[in-house]
Each structure stands twice: as C-alpha cells, then as structure tokens.
Design a protein around this motif. Structure first.
Motif, mmCIF file in Angstrom:
data_model
loop_
_atom_site.group_PDB
_atom_site.id
_atom_site.type_symbol
_atom_site.label_atom_id
_atom_site.label_comp_id
_atom_site.label_asym_id
_atom_site.label_seq_id
_atom_site.Cartn_x
_atom_site.Cartn_y
_atom_site.Cartn_z
ATOM 1 N N VAL A 1 0.559 -1.189 0.110
ATOM 2 C CA VAL A 1 0.086 -0.129 0.273
ATOM 3 C C VAL A 1 0.773 1.108 -0.091
ATOM 4 N N TYR A 2 2.177 1.467 0.781
ATOM 5 C CA TYR A 2 2.751 2.827 0.947
ATOM 6 C C TYR A 2 3.398 2.477 0.096
ATOM 7 N N LEU A 3 3.951 1.653 -1.052
ATOM 8 C CA LEU A 3 5.154 2.078 -1.986
ATOM 9 C C LEU A 3 3.876 1.858 -3.278
ATOM 10 N N PHE A 4 3.203 1.502 -3.322
ATOM 11 C CA PHE A 4 1.760 2.301 -4.039
ATOM 12 C C PHE A 4 1.173 3.527 -4.330
ATOM 13 N N GLY A 5 0.822 3.968 -2.859
ATOM 14 C CA GLY A 5 0.441 5.277 -2.931
ATOM 15 C C GLY A 5 1.551 5.848 -3.056
ATOM 16 N N ALA A 6 2.970 5.140 -2.764
ATOM 17 C CA ALA A 6 3.628 6.699 -3.467
ATOM 18 C C ALA A 6 3.944 7.555 -4.139
ATOM 19 N N THR A 7 3.646 6.815 -5.099
ATOM 20 C CA THR A 7 3.965 6.666 -6.143
ATOM 21 C C THR A 7 2.889 8.443 -6.854
ATOM 22 N N PHE A 8 2.113 8.514 -6.264
ATOM 23 C CA PHE A 8 1.144 9.503 -6.488
ATOM 24 C C PHE A 8 1.322 11.022 -5.560
ATOM 25 N N ASN A 9 2.369 10.540 -4.994
ATOM 26 C CA ASN A 9 2.154 11.913 -3.619
ATOM 27 C C ASN A 9 3.148 12.415 -4.189
ATOM 28 N N THR A 10 3.802 13.363 -4.929
ATOM 29 C CA THR A 10 4.903 14.884 -5.746
ATOM 30 C C THR A 10 5.039 15.478 -4.625
ATOM 31 N N LYS A 11 5.212 15.721 -3.776
ATOM 32 C CA LYS A 11 5.305 16.809 -2.861
ATOM 33 C C LYS A 11 7.137 16.410 -2.564
ATOM 34 N N ARG A 12 7.424 17.884 -2.817
ATOM 35 C CA ARG A 12 9.175 17.741 -2.476
ATOM 36 C C ARG A 12 8.985 17.787 -0.613
ATOM 37 N N LEU A 13 10.144 16.584 -0.515
ATOM 38 C CA LEU A 13 10.532 17.028 0.831
ATOM 39 C C LEU A 13 11.938 17.633 1.550
ATOM 40 N N GLU A 14 11.953 18.532 2.019
ATOM 41 C CA GLU A 14 13.753 18.812 1.991
ATOM 42 C C GLU A 14 15.047 18.817 3.231
ATOM 43 N N LEU A 15 15.094 17.659 2.860
ATOM 44 C CA LEU A 15 15.827 16.621 3.762
ATOM 45 C C LEU A 15 16.564 17.587 4.989
ATOM 46 N N THR A 16 17.596 18.332 4.729
ATOM 47 C CA THR A 16 17.527 19.207 5.674
ATOM 48 C C THR A 16 16.730 19.772 7.027
ATOM 49 N N LYS A 17 15.688 20.034 7.231
ATOM 50 C CA LYS A 17 15.072 20.554 8.185
ATOM 51 C C LYS A 17 14.620 19.222 8.547
ATOM 52 N N GLY A 18 13.896 20.179 10.315
ATOM 53 C CA GLY A 18 13.990 18.661 11.249
ATOM 54 C C GLY A 18 12.222 18.176 10.542
ATOM 55 N N SER A 19 11.896 17.229 11.734
ATOM 56 C CA SER A 19 10.833 17.221 11.275
ATOM 57 C C SER A 19 10.047 17.363 12.078
ATOM 58 N N ALA A 20 9.958 18.097 13.632
ATOM 59 C CA ALA A 20 9.045 17.741 15.043
ATOM 60 C C ALA A 20 8.111 19.405 13.926
ATOM 61 N N MET A 21 7.276 19.165 14.015
ATOM 62 C CA MET A 21 6.598 20.635 13.794
ATOM 63 C C MET A 21 6.810 20.888 12.150
ATOM 64 N N ASN A 22 7.486 19.656 11.922
ATOM 65 C CA ASN A 22 6.950 20.435 9.934
ATOM 66 C C ASN A 22 6.473 19.201 9.266
ATOM 67 N N MET A 23 5.304 19.884 8.440
ATOM 68 C CA MET A 23 4.120 19.620 8.235
ATOM 69 C C MET A 23 4.379 20.207 6.157
ATOM 70 N N GLN A 24 5.838 20.303 5.762
ATOM 71 C CA GLN A 24 6.464 20.528 4.274
ATOM 72 C C GLN A 24 6.566 19.409 3.841
ATOM 73 N N GLY A 25 5.853 19.242 2.523
ATOM 74 C CA GLY A 25 6.096 17.789 1.975
ATOM 75 C C GLY A 25 4.965 16.687 2.631
ATOM 76 N N VAL A 26 3.935 17.416 3.254
ATOM 77 C CA VAL A 26 3.303 15.987 3.976
ATOM 78 C C VAL A 26 1.348 17.280 2.470
ATOM 79 N N SER A 27 0.905 15.377 2.384
ATOM 80 C CA SER A 27 -0.255 16.429 1.947
ATOM 81 C C SER A 27 -1.573 15.462 2.736
ATOM 82 N N TYR A 28 -2.868 15.373 1.599
ATOM 83 C CA TYR A 28 -3.848 14.492 2.306
ATOM 84 C C TYR A 28 -3.526 13.621 1.967
#
Length: 493
Positions: free
Chosen positions: A396-423
């Motif tokens: 499910v994750y592998l197939f679903g990942a092909t639909f998520n075109t949001k870019r992630l900034e890897l140099t930023k922390g993950s806490a309280m960071n919604m960058q790259g998150v979509s519905y």
C-alpha cells in the motif's frame, strides 16, 4: 529591529509557494490541536481525583510535585529529539549594520513565542485551580503557573543548546536515556528517592515567594549557554567543517554491493537516512515509538478492547515501515532527476525500497518481542500484525508513494514540520490501520475475533506469496507516474 526580523519571517512564510496549497493538511493539524487541547483541559481538572486514587495517603499536589523531575527530564528529551532549531538567513543580515547580539537574541527568542510551546498551560491552569490552590492557596497557584512557564523556557533553551552542541546523534540520545534510566533505577532499588527529592524541591518553589525567580534564573542560565555557544560558533563555515567531517565518517555500506544493483540502491538510501536531519529524526522517532505499547499493554482497561490492541500491534511491529513508508519515494525528491538518468530500471528501484521497508518491519518485530511477556493474546496479535504489515501495508505504501509529488527538504527537522505532507498521507492510513481495526472491532461484537485474525493473517500471507506480481504492478505505476513525480519534486514549497 526584532519586529523587523519577525516581519521578514512572516513574509517569507506567507509568500512561500506551498503556503496556500496545504489547506487540507492544515485542517487535519488544526483538528488534532483542538483534540489535544480538550484532552489537556479535562486532564487538568480530573488529575487531582486520579492522583488521590493512586496515592490516597498524599495530597494530589504533593504527588504531582514528586513526579516533576521525571516529567521535566522526559520533556527535555522530547524537545532534544523533535524540536526544530530556529534558523535565519544569516548571510543576508551580516552585510547590514546589525549587531551580532541582536541576530543571536532573535534566534533564541523566536522559539519562545511559538504558541505550541504553551499548550501545557491548557493543563497547568485547570490543575492549578483544582489541585494546587487547595494545598497552597491562590498565591501558590499563581506561582505554579509562572514556574510552568519558566520551565517551558528553560526546556526550550536548554534543549536548543544541547542539540546545537551535541547534535541529534545516537550516542547523545543513548546518554540521555541512560540518565533517565539511572534516575529510575535509584528509585526502584531504593538507593535514593528521586520522588522525595522532587517533592521537596517543588514544594519549596511553590511555597516560596522567590520560587518563580529561581526557575527564571535557570532559564537565564540556559539563555546564557546558548549565547556562549554562538560566541564560539557564529560563522557558518564552523558548522560546514563539522558537517564535512561527519559526512566523511559515514559508512559506505560496501557490503551491500554483493546484492547487485538492488543492494547499491539500498546502500544509497541508507546513506541518505544517516546524512540528513529529517530522515535521522524519523529514525530516532521510530526507536522511541517502539515503547508505545508500554502505555497500553499493562493497562487493564485496554485488555478487552481488541481493536485498540490490534492498532498497537500494527503500530509497534511496523513503526519503522510506517514512518519511512510515508515518504519512501519523496526522500529521493531532491535527487530524483539524477536517479531517472541512471541505468536503474523502475522494477529494481521498487524492489530496493520494498526490501528496505521489509527490513525495517523485521527489525521492529524483533525488537518488540519482549511484549510477548504480556500474554499469548499479545503474541498472536503481533504475529498477525507483522504478517499484515509485510504482506499488505508495504505494498500500500509503495503504490501510494507514486501519487505523492510533494518535495521534501531533508535538511530541515521533522518536528512540527508539515512541509511535504499532503492529504494523500492521511488517505493511506485507511488500509494501514482503519481496516484491520474495523475488522477486529466488528467481528469482536459477535465473539468471532479469531475469524478476523485469520482473515488479516491470510491477507498478509497472500501479499507475501504474490509479492512479485504486486511489485510488478507498482513498478508499472511508477513508470507511468515518473514524469509527474519529477515535475513535482522540482517545485520548492
């Protein structure tokens, strides 16, 4: 000048291309915040009654004070792991007639005015009314609220100093956990009572008129430590030297080359995880979430809730896969164009990610085997959850990942960071958790829980047996979607 800094920060945020694109994500986050606010307020009012039942011989305020040292230590650990560091485009201001001290002060003050830091007050204020005021009076309740605020400042500033000084690395986290375990061991083996020490200290702070001032001085000390750190490490090249040295010391994972092209891709993914802030934060989070079951399995009220027990089993046995699987392709967004120009066929790329997620699932399952001591019911749930994770959820994750075109900034922390998150990150939760929980819940109503477990196990086994066919379907889907992914990953929010 500080108002100018905050104005620039606000303009930078609102002018970002992705600011108005994440409406659905912001709605989910807002609903989550409202939910926790309600929980905190109710807990604040009800906690005195809960503490009285837990320790009838003590006043609830004294019982609460006895736990404060552990609460503060765990909160500090949480901030050390998840609190993002405040940043500023330093070079843009260094060429202007602005004092260095003002830039440093801005970096330190900025996280203190974050409203998320003060969610604790939604608990502290009701508790000060129902728990602190009866024991210490109105003045004591007011001092308690001030102490909580100043402790939030201390934890925020001191965690920032520790993170900048030592970084979010495994030795630092292990050292922190050893300290917490040491405090617990002193109490458990009755060598020294940390609870009594905590009770005496916080009784004094709340009763004394200078108690708030003492905690404020601690916050000032943490502020001073940060100022001292910036005095030694003000210029960016100092950090670049550390980053270059750290990267040079990273393992090459040459042993993966024996597995051919798939092994080389996995080695690249492992390097990516260990070299970027956001991926490392997710890795450390998955280690902590392995302990999630300790909140539920020892609690008798959850022993009859079959759906909740299945949720916990799926969560802890697949936490590595769950956290990394959300962005399994997005992790490569910054380099996706490069990958697509190499001699890497889509099937090998999908298989490499599959085996990476499978390895994380196996490791999570092995590390959670101590939960089997809670009984055969937990053992069966974990085995079924593991099969469902590796047979269904991975695909499910592998197939679903092909639909998520949001870019992630890897140099930023993950806490309280919604960058790259979509519905789409929330939609994938339906087959991941909702379906097995719903299936268990429905069948449990008819005393047929075992039937639901068999269905979930069969689905998992089917996914394992037909994994080749399922991976081929995902590979074809990636081939159809790769240009859309390339285009999406080029856009910066």
């Amino acid at each position: 000048m500080y108002s100018t800094f905050f104005k620039h920060y606000w303009l930078k945020s609102t002018r970002a291309p992705g600011y108005y694109k994440n409406l659905i994500v912001n709605i989910f986050v807002g609903l989550g915040v409202l939910y926790f606010l309600t929980i905190f307020v109710l807990l604040g009012f009800l906690l005195p009654k809960i503490l009285k039942e837990a320790a009838p011989q003590l006043d609830p305020a004294f019982t609460f004070n006895a736990t404060m040292i552990f609460v503060i230590t765990l909160a500090l650990l949480f901030r050390f792991l998840f609190q993002p560091l405040s940043t500023i485009n330093l070079q843009s201001y260094q060429v202007l007639p602005i004092k260095r001290s003002k830039l440093v002060n801005y970096l330190l003050i900025k996280p203190l005015i974050n409203p998320m830091n003060y969610l604790t007050l939604c608990f502290a204020i009701p508790f000060s009314i129902t728990g602190i005021s009866p024991a210490y009076g109105i003045g004591g309740a007011f001092r308690f609220i001030l102490i909580v605020i100043f402790l939030i400042w201390f934890n925020t500033l001191f965690a920032t100093f520790l993170k900048r000084k030592f970084g979010s690395n495994i030795p630092a986290i292990v050292s922190f956990l050893v300290i917490v375990a040491g405090l617990a061991a002193l109490e458990y083996f009755k060598i020294y009572s940390i609870f009594d020490l905590s009770q005496r200290v916080f009784n004094f702070l709340i009763e004394s008129k200078i108690g708030g001032l003492i905690v404020l001085m601690l916050s000032g000390m943490a502020f001073g430590l940060n100022k001292w750190f910036f005095a030694q490490n003000y210029y960016p090249e100092n950090f670049d030297k550390k980053a270059t040295k750290k990267q040079a010391e990273t393992q090459d994972f040459t042993f993966m080359q024996r597995f051919g092209k798939i092994g080389e891709i996995i080695a690249l993914e492992m390097k990516l995880v260990l070299r970027h802030k956001r991926t490392k934060n997710v890795l450390y989070s998955s280690i902590l979430f392995l302990l999630y079951g300790l909140m539920f399995y020892p609690n008798h009220m959850y022993k009859e809730n079959d759906a909740m027990l299945m949720f916990i089993a799926i969560f802890v046995t697949g936490i590595g896969m769950i956290l990394f699987g959300q962005w399994i392709i997005n992790w490569d967004g910054s380099y996706f164009d490069f990958l697509m120009t190499r001699d890497i066929d889509t099937q090998s790329y999908i298989k490499a990610n599959y085996f990476l997620l499978l390895s994380l699932s196996v490791i999570s399952f092995i590390l959670t085997t101590p939960y089997f001591l809670f009984g055969p019911n937990i053992l069966i749930n974990h085995i079924v959850a593991f099969l469902y994770n590796v047979g269904v959820n991975i695909h499910v994750y592998l197939f679903g990942a092909t639909f998520n075109t949001k870019r992630l900034e890897l140099t930023k922390g993950s806490a309280m960071n919604m960058q790259g998150v979509s519905y789409k990150n929330f939609i994938v939760m339906i087959p991941l958790l909702v379906i097995p929980m719903g299936l268990i819940g429905i069948f449990s109503l008819f005393a047929a829980k075992n039937t639901a477990l068999i269905i979930l196990a069969v689905l998992g086994l089917a996914g394992i047996v037909f994994r080749k066919q399922l991976l081929e379907i995902t590979g074809k889907q990636l081939l159809r979607r790769k240009y859309a992914l390339c285009e999406g990953f080029r856009k910066k929010d």
